[in-house]
Structures are given as structure tokens and as C-alpha cells.
Motif scaffolding. Structure first.
Motif, PDB file in Angstrom:
ATOM      1  N   GLU A  67       0.802  -1.218   0.000  1.00  0.00           N
ATOM      2  CA  GLU A  67       0.000   0.000   0.000  1.00  0.00           C
ATOM      3  C   GLU A  67       0.840   1.275   0.000  1.00  0.00           C
ATOM      4  OE1 GLU A  67      -2.817  -0.146   3.146  1.00  0.00           O
ATOM      5  OE2 GLU A  67      -3.800  -1.967   2.418  1.00  0.00           O
ATOM      6  N   GLY A  68       2.155   1.128  -0.071  1.00  0.00           N
ATOM      7  CA  GLY A  68       3.016   2.298  -0.064  1.00  0.00           C
ATOM      8  C   GLY A  68       3.544   2.619  -1.448  1.00  0.00           C
ATOM      9  N   SER A  69       4.587   3.455  -1.465  1.00  0.00           N
ATOM     10  CA  SER A  69       5.283   3.806  -2.701  1.00  0.00           C
ATOM     11  C   SER A  69       6.769   3.611  -2.476  1.00  0.00           C
ATOM     12  CB  SER A  69       5.010   5.265  -3.084  1.00  0.00           C
ATOM     13  OG  SER A  69       5.918   5.697  -4.086  1.00  0.00           O
ATOM     14  N   LEU A  70       7.377   2.729  -3.270  1.00  0.00           N
ATOM     15  CA  LEU A  70       8.797   2.429  -3.097  1.00  0.00           C
ATOM     16  C   LEU A  70       9.502   2.500  -4.447  1.00  0.00           C
ATOM     17  CD1 LEU A  70      11.129   1.525  -1.249  1.00  0.00           C
ATOM     18  CD2 LEU A  70      10.551  -0.840  -1.830  1.00  0.00           C
ATOM     19  N   THR A  71      10.511   3.351  -4.515  1.00  0.00           N
ATOM     20  CA  THR A  71      11.398   3.408  -5.679  1.00  0.00           C
ATOM     21  C   THR A  71      12.663   2.638  -5.328  1.00  0.00           C
ATOM     22  OG1 THR A  71      10.553   5.535  -6.469  1.00  0.00           O
ATOM     23  CG2 THR A  71      12.783   4.914  -7.151  1.00  0.00           C
ATOM     24  N   VAL A  72      12.902   1.547  -6.029  1.00  0.00           N
ATOM     25  CA  VAL A  72      14.053   0.685  -5.767  1.00  0.00           C
ATOM     26  C   VAL A  72      15.172   1.061  -6.733  1.00  0.00           C
ATOM     27  CG1 VAL A  72      14.903  -1.682  -5.584  1.00  0.00           C
ATOM     28  CG2 VAL A  72      12.506  -1.174  -5.050  1.00  0.00           C
ATOM     29  N   ILE A  73      16.248   1.599  -6.208  1.00  0.00           N
ATOM     30  CA  ILE A  73      17.412   1.949  -7.026  1.00  0.00           C
ATOM     31  C   ILE A  73      18.418   0.812  -6.900  1.00  0.00           C
ATOM     32  CG2 ILE A  73      19.272   3.608  -7.395  1.00  0.00           C
ATOM     33  CD1 ILE A  73      17.436   5.698  -6.021  1.00  0.00           C
ATOM     34  N   VAL A  74      18.570   0.041  -7.975  1.00  0.00           N
ATOM     35  CA  VAL A  74      19.449  -1.123  -7.967  1.00  0.00           C
ATOM     36  C   VAL A  74      20.766  -0.766  -8.645  1.00  0.00           C
ATOM     37  CG1 VAL A  74      19.737  -3.541  -8.610  1.00  0.00           C
ATOM     38  CG2 VAL A  74      17.456  -2.667  -8.080  1.00  0.00           C
TER      39      VAL A  74
ATOM     40  N   ARG B 229       8.512   0.762  -8.252  1.00  0.00           N
ATOM     41  CA  ARG B 229       9.213   0.902  -9.527  1.00  0.00           C
ATOM     42  C   ARG B 229      10.690   0.617  -9.295  1.00  0.00           C
ATOM     43  NH1 ARG B 229      10.823   7.117 -10.976  1.00  0.00           N
ATOM     44  NH2 ARG B 229      11.106   7.868  -8.854  1.00  0.00           N
ATOM     45  N   ILE B 230      11.370   0.191 -10.342  1.00  0.00           N
ATOM     46  CA  ILE B 230      12.774  -0.199 -10.235  1.00  0.00           C
ATOM     47  C   ILE B 230      13.601   0.653 -11.193  1.00  0.00           C
ATOM     48  CG2 ILE B 230      14.434  -2.067 -10.594  1.00  0.00           C
ATOM     49  CD1 ILE B 230      12.193  -4.001  -9.762  1.00  0.00           C
ATOM     50  N   ILE B 231      14.621   1.321 -10.644  1.00  0.00           N
ATOM     51  CA  ILE B 231      15.580   2.079 -11.438  1.00  0.00           C
ATOM     52  C   ILE B 231      16.902   1.322 -11.376  1.00  0.00           C
ATOM     53  CG2 ILE B 231      16.802   4.251 -11.725  1.00  0.00           C
ATOM     54  CD1 ILE B 231      14.510   5.635 -10.262  1.00  0.00           C
ATOM     55  N   GLU B 232      17.381   0.868 -12.515  1.00  0.00           N
ATOM     56  CA  GLU B 232      18.603   0.073 -12.568  1.00  0.00           C
ATOM     57  C   GLU B 232      19.745   0.907 -13.131  1.00  0.00           C
ATOM     58  OE1 GLU B 232      20.256  -4.047 -14.723  1.00  0.00           O
ATOM     59  OE2 GLU B 232      18.263  -3.250 -15.191  1.00  0.00           O
ATOM     60  N   LEU B 233      20.831   0.986 -12.363  1.00  0.00           N
ATOM     61  CA  LEU B 233      22.031   1.688 -12.810  1.00  0.00           C
ATOM     62  C   LEU B 233      23.156   0.670 -12.952  1.00  0.00           C
ATOM     63  CD1 LEU B 233      21.782   4.794 -10.484  1.00  0.00           C
ATOM     64  CD2 LEU B 233      21.600   4.839 -12.953  1.00  0.00           C
ATOM     65  N   LYS B 234      23.637   0.490 -14.172  1.00  0.00           N
ATOM     66  CA  LYS B 234      24.683  -0.495 -14.418  1.00  0.00           C
ATOM     67  C   LYS B 234      26.052   0.164 -14.260  1.00  0.00           C
ATOM     68  CE  LYS B 234      21.891  -3.406 -17.453  1.00  0.00           C
ATOM     69  NZ  LYS B 234      21.763  -4.076 -18.778  1.00  0.00           N
TER      70      LYS B 234
ATOM     71  N   ALA C 144      16.302   2.174 -16.885  1.00  0.00           N
ATOM     72  CA  ALA C 144      17.751   1.984 -16.760  1.00  0.00           C
ATOM     73  C   ALA C 144      18.469   3.210 -17.312  1.00  0.00           C
ATOM     74  CB  ALA C 144      18.186   0.727 -17.492  1.00  0.00           C
ATOM     75  N   PRO C 145      18.525   4.300 -16.545  1.00  0.00           N
ATOM     76  CA  PRO C 145      19.189   5.517 -17.019  1.00  0.00           C
ATOM     77  C   PRO C 145      20.655   5.249 -17.369  1.00  0.00           C
ATOM     78  CG  PRO C 145      18.017   5.898 -14.953  1.00  0.00           C
ATOM     79  CD  PRO C 145      18.019   4.436 -15.170  1.00  0.00           C
ATOM     80  N   THR C 146      21.134   5.882 -18.427  1.00  0.00           N
ATOM     81  CA  THR C 146      22.519   5.696 -18.854  1.00  0.00           C
ATOM     82  C   THR C 146      23.363   6.940 -18.621  1.00  0.00           C
ATOM     83  OG1 THR C 146      21.909   6.336 -21.115  1.00  0.00           O
ATOM     84  CG2 THR C 146      21.890   3.967 -20.576  1.00  0.00           C
ATOM     85  N   ASN C 147      22.761   7.993 -18.047  1.00  0.00           N
ATOM     86  CA  ASN C 147      23.534   9.196 -17.719  1.00  0.00           C
ATOM     87  C   ASN C 147      22.915   9.849 -16.490  1.00  0.00           C
ATOM     88  OD1 ASN C 147      21.501  11.336 -18.643  1.00  0.00           O
ATOM     89  ND2 ASN C 147      21.799  10.167 -20.543  1.00  0.00           N
ATOM     90  N   TRP C 148      23.646  10.771 -15.890  1.00  0.00           N
ATOM     91  CA  TRP C 148      23.211  11.373 -14.624  1.00  0.00           C
ATOM     92  C   TRP C 148      21.969  12.241 -14.785  1.00  0.00           C
ATOM     93  CZ3 TRP C 148      24.814   8.567 -11.086  1.00  0.00           C
ATOM     94  CH2 TRP C 148      26.132   8.112 -10.981  1.00  0.00           C
ATOM     95  N   ASP C 149      21.827  12.942 -15.900  1.00  0.00           N
ATOM     96  CA  ASP C 149      20.642  13.781 -16.095  1.00  0.00           C
ATOM     97  C   ASP C 149      19.371  12.936 -16.108  1.00  0.00           C
ATOM     98  OD1 ASP C 149      22.106  16.098 -16.192  1.00  0.00           O
ATOM     99  OD2 ASP C 149      22.229  16.154 -18.390  1.00  0.00           O
ATOM    100  N   ALA C 150      19.437  11.780 -16.768  1.00  0.00           N
ATOM    101  CA  ALA C 150      18.272  10.892 -16.814  1.00  0.00           C
ATOM    102  C   ALA C 150      17.958  10.348 -15.422  1.00  0.00           C
ATOM    103  CB  ALA C 150      18.529   9.754 -17.794  1.00  0.00           C
TER     104      ALA C 150
END
Length: 566
Positions: free
Chosen positions: A472-479, A545-550, A525-531
Motif C-alpha cells: 500500500e506504499g510507494s517504493l522506488t528501488v534503485i538497484v 518501480r525499479i531504477i537500474e544503474l549499471k 535503466a538511465p545511462t547518464n546522470w541527467d536521466a
């Protein structure tokens, strides 16, 4: 009382247990499915005053409850069936014990006659969690005449969990029937059947700040060390610690999990980059104090702990807990108090040369990071923590995975006044249960939050995503996906491959976009810091939601070492 709970003694017993804990103050119960626990599950599920959440995997359930309890400061209950189901709680129980998080564990069990006789789903559940719990008790089998005893036991479980700040365990046996079949008796919740259970309060020792100040009045080269704390009143906590430091004229070395890093204009008192400062051996020698006041547990930072262990100075430890909070085994004076006790004191701020030296060195490190990160276009892991402090909305709850992410936060997240609420499973410093704990913590905080995690910690607990439909919450997962365990790159064994890559780094080569899609979650999957910045400037109102940074873990470790050597 609901009709189903009046059908037979077992379900009446389960209903009274739920109502009693509700009167004690239980607000949230996490329930995993099973047959033997049916009377408990039904009792809680039909109690309108208690929020219940079903979670399939007991391990995820326990860590989810852990996160909820960290956010509220109040006990959260867990319910599971008999057998190995309860054994899956153990990692979270250990974390709760060392992090002093209140949990009430209710395990259903077979009756005594079905133990040690090869009956199915029957193991020895007596003191299953050993010394990791503060209190254990097995309830008697359901019996109307024993209602006062049962209620008193539940009240004691609540009191022990809240007062000691940790997990307690009640084992609850049931004979058949395990369904609400009518047995012909009259089972009703009346004044005679249940007595009102009143919340109990806990007295705190009233410590006068003036007496502490008097003991340190002649000390000009002192340090206040603020360790991790999950205070439910972080602003008050921060004011209290700041009052203490101002009155003494001492700098505050603040762990990133301390409210001191995130509440109030602390730039004139708080040292956020002490890890980097103390890596300069010549400089660290000039920064030695002549007295130390430690607030709560020590920060986990190895550099700080090694430095402190070589000192031989008077040390005071302020904590409401009577636990041993000194892994360095120094002679120490324990003061049973809370920084909240000092929040309303009027103090006259003092400045000292020692304070100014610390602040000057902290500023130099901050400027070094500012310059290095400003020029860093590559996706370096450490810059993620630095950017999150700058761009996340104020008041955001932030949960951080153990291992490398929490260390980067410790290194690079500066002191600020943005009122972030930080949490991590650093009681036992394990990566298990990270996602489930973050989901519970963010939901308990009641506002959109963030989990910062590595790929291994995320994958280790991906079963937590099974809770997504109920979340029931909101979680942004930065992997931070560096394809393995980045922290192991710090070890000497990293120079030897084989066996390093296969057995230590353990790359998994899993497609996180596909995992997200299988749970109907948004993935980017942002590929630069601005994104990346555009993704974190605002947080969604609900869902996961999942934000993946490689990133490249070997290059990142080399970059860290270069930063520290400077």
C-alpha cells in the motif's frame, strides 16, 4: 465478536488473542498461510481494529514486519503455522535482536501428544530462536478457565517487546478442529470472558543534562559520537544531541543512520566525512580527543572503530538500553537516558579550537567530493548517494542495503537539513531481507520512499516482490547493478582468481527488466546522470518501480581508493 469466532473453543481463543493484543496496542499483523495457525489467522483477520497483511514467504514476512516496526517504534506481530515455517523467521529475528526492533512472534504448534512421534509438520519449537529473543513462553492449550492467564501472558509479551526493544516469541498449540466448525457450546466475548487490558507505560530515568555537563566541564578536546538510531521523534532526538554538543563545544561524528545527519542546520557541528578524515594517519593523530560521549551504538565504520580502539580516554555511553553497546570493550560510564531528554534545555553554545579543526577538515573532504563528482560523467556508484541527497524530495524515507551501498552513503552523503528518515538492517549487517524490510519501512512511514541496494541484495530477496499486489506504499528501488558483490573487491582474496569471481563476487547475469515485467512493475535503466536525476526528483504516489544503474565494480573500487588517497 464475529460469528466464526464463536463457533468453537479454538477460534474463540484466537479471537481473544487478537482482541487482547489490540487493546495492548498492536496495529499491524503479518500473516503467512498454514493450517495449524487457522484459529490465529481468523481471529486477527476478522478484528477490524487491526490491519492484517498476508505474505506467502515467512522470511519476507518477517523482514517486512521488521521494516514496519522500525518506522513506527511499536511492536508488529507475525503469525505462521507449525513446522519449518517459523524457522524462516530466524534471520529477521537476529536482526531485530541486535537492532532493538520490537516484534511479537506467534507460532502455531501441534499439541504435546503429537510431538516426538513422527507426526507431520511437527518440529521442536520450544525456544526455537534461542537467545535472540528477549522472552519466550508457550501458551497452554485453549481453555475457557485460562483466559486471564492467556491475556496476562500476551500483555507481558507486549511489555517485554516494547520495553526491551526487541523480539519476543509465543508458541501457541492447537488441537483439532482447525476450521470454524460449530461444537454446540456458547462462545461469546463478554465482560466475563475478557478483561480490558490497559497499555502499560515505562518509566525512564530522568537525567539532568547539567550533571553531564558538569562532569565534562574541564574537557575542551571532546567528541560526541552519534551512532545509528531509529528514533520515531528524529527532530527531538537531533535537538537533544545538538544541545549536548553545543554546551560542551564538541564536534559530533554522526553515523548516516543517525538523525543528526539529516535534521537541522548541522554544518557547524556535525562531521559527516570522518571516515575519510581519519584515513590520514598523521592528521588523525592530531585529532585525538581527551574524552568521548557515545550516543547509542557505535557507528559501524571500521576506520573510526580502529582509531577509537587505540585511544585511552574517558568514555560515557548514553542509552536507555542496558545492553553492552561497546564492541571495543573500553572502560565506560553508562548513562541511562535518551537524547530526547535534553531537547528542551536552554544552552549557551561554546566554540573550541578542537571543534574548528574538525570542521575545517570535514569541509576540505566535502569540497574534494564536490569537485570529483562534478567532473564525473561515468556511472560511479558512490556518486549515486551524493546525488540522492541533492535531488530527493525532503522528508523522504530512505532504506539502504548493507554491504557497499550503506558504506557509500556513509562516505558521501553530507549532513543536511532535509529531514530524511534513514534505516538499514545493520544490527547484524546482513543483506538478507532487504527488499521486504524496505517495503515495510516505507509503508510504515506513510509516504513515498526509496531503497538503495546492490544487485545481489535485491536478488537475494526478490521473493519480496510477491507482496507487490498487497503493498500500500510507494517504493522506488534503485538497484546498483555491478554484476556481483562489489564490496568483496576490497578484500585481499580479490587478487586471486580463481576462486574470487565465481565464489566471492558471484555474478548472477539476471535481466532485472524481465523480473520487473513478470511482476508488472515499471523498470527504467538511465545511462547518464541527467536521466537519473529526472527519475528521482519526484516519487510516485503508490506502487513499486525499479531504477537500474549499471556500473563497473572494479573501476568503482579503484575510483573510491583514489578519492580516499587524496
Amino acid at each position: 465478536m464475529h460469528e466464526l469466532l464463536r463457533s468453537n473453543l479454538n477460534f474463540f481463543w484466537g479471537g481473544v488473542i487478537a482482541e487482547t493484543l489490540s487493546q495492548c496496542g498492536i496495529k499491524h499483523v503479518i500473516i503467512s498461510p498454514g493450517s495449524r495457525s487457522a484459529p490465529l489467522t481468523t481471529g486477527f483477520a476478522l478484528n477490524e481494529k487491526i490491519k492484517t497483511t498476508p505474505v506467502l514467504d515467512e522470511r519476507s514476512a518477517a523482514f517486512y514486519a521488521l521494516g514496519l516496526a522500525k518506522a513506527s517504534g511499536l511492536p508488529v506481530a507475525l503469525i505462521c503455522t507449525s513446522g519449518t515455517a517459523a524457522a524462516n523467521y530466524l534471520p529477521a529475528v537476529i536482526e531485530a535482536r541486535y537492532a532493538r526492533v520490537p516484534l511479537i512472534i506467534l507460532t502455531a504448534d501441534r499439541p504435546p501428544e503429537l510431538r516426538d512421534c513422527a507426526a507431520g509438520q511437527a518440529i521442536d519449537q520450544q525456544k526455537l530462536f534461542g537467545d535472540y529473543i528477549h522472552w519466550y513462553h508457550e501458551l497452554a492449550l485453549p481453555n475457557r478457565a485460562l483466559l486471564p492467564y492467556m491475556q496476562k501472558s500476551l500483555q507481558q509479551a507486549w511489555r517485554k517487546s516494547l520495553g526491551c526493544g526487541g523480539p519476543v516469541h509465543l508458541n501457541i498449540p492447537f488441537r483439532d478442529p482447525l476450521a470454524p466448525v460449530v461444537d454446540g457450546e456458547t462462545w461469546e466475548l463478554s465482560d466475563d470472558a475478557i478483561r480490558a487490558v490497559h497499555k502499560e507505560t515505562f518509566s525512564k530515568r530522568n537525567v539532568d543534562l547539567d550533571s553531564i555537563l558538569a562532569d565534562q566541564s574541564s574537557v575542551s578536546r571532546g567528541l560526541v559520537i552519534a551512532g545509528p538510531d531509529i528514533s520515531t521523534a528524529p527532530k527531538k532526538y537531533a535537538r537533544g544531541v545538538l544541545n549536548l554538543a553545543k554546551a560542551l563545544g564538541w564536534p559530533i561524528l554522526a553515523d548516516t543512520l543517525s538523525p543528526m545527519r539529516h535534521h537541522g542546520r548541522m554544518d557547524e557541528w556535525v562531521i559527516a566525512h570522518y571516515d575519510c578524515v581519519l584515513r590520514d594517519l598523521e592528521l588523525s593523530d592530531t585529532l585525538k580527543p581527551s574524552a568521548v560521549i557515545q550516543i547509542g551504538p557505535l557507528p559501524t565504520c571500521k576506520v573510526l572503530r580502529k582509531w577509537l580502539s587505540d585511544l585511552n580516554v574517558p568514555t560515557s555511553i548514553i542509552s536507555l538500553s542496558l545492553d553492552n553497546l561497546d564492541p571495543l570493550h573500553r572502560p565506560a560510564n553508562y548513562i541511562q537516558a535518551s537524547p530526547n531528554d535534553f531537547a528542551t534545555h536552554e544552552v549557551e553554545p561554546k566554540r573550541s579550537d578542537f571543534l574548528e579543526i574538525w570542521l575545517n577538515e570535514n569541509r576540505k573532504v566535502a569540497e574534494r567530493f564536490e569537485s570529483a563528482f562534478g567532473a564525473c560523467d561515468e556511472l560511479f556508484e558512490g556518486k549515486i548517494s551524493w546525488l540522492l541527497e541533492k535531488h530527493l524530495p525532503e522528508n523522504t524515507p530512505v532504506f539502504v542495503a548493507s554491504s557497499m551501498p550503506v558504506r557509500d552513503v556513509e562516505f558521501f552523503w553530507p549532513a543536511n537539513d532535509k529531514h530524511f528518515r534513514f534505516a538499514a538492517n545493520r544490527g547484524a549487517n546482513g543483506i538478507d531481507g532487504t527488499l521486504s524490510s524496505a517495503m515495510g519501512y516505507v509503508e510504515g512511514c506513510g509516504q513515498p520512499g526509496v531503497l538503495l541496494t546492490g544487485d545481489l541484495a535485491f536478488l537475494h530477496d526478490q521473493n519480496g516482490l510477491l507482496m507487490a499486489p498487497e503493498f500500500e506504499g510507494s517504493l522506488t528501488v534503485i538497484v546498483i547493478n555491478n554484476n556481483g558483490g562489489g564490496i568483496f573487491e576490497k578484500l585481499e582474496i580479490s587478487k586471486f582468481d580463481p576462486p574470487f569471481e565465481q565464489y566471492f563476487a558471484t555474478p548472477q547475469n539476471v535481466d532485472l527488466a524481465q523480473i520487473s515485467a513478470s511482476h508488472n512493475l515499471r523498470h527504467s535503466a538511465p545511462t547518464n546522470w541527467d536521466a537519473f536525476i529526472s527519475e528521482i526528483k519526484s516519487l510516485p504516489e503508490s506502487g513499486i518501480r525499479i531504477i537500474e544503474l549499471k556500473t563497473n565494480r572494479k573501476e568503482d573500487m579503484a575510483f573510491r581508493q583514489k578519492l580516499f588517497k587524496k
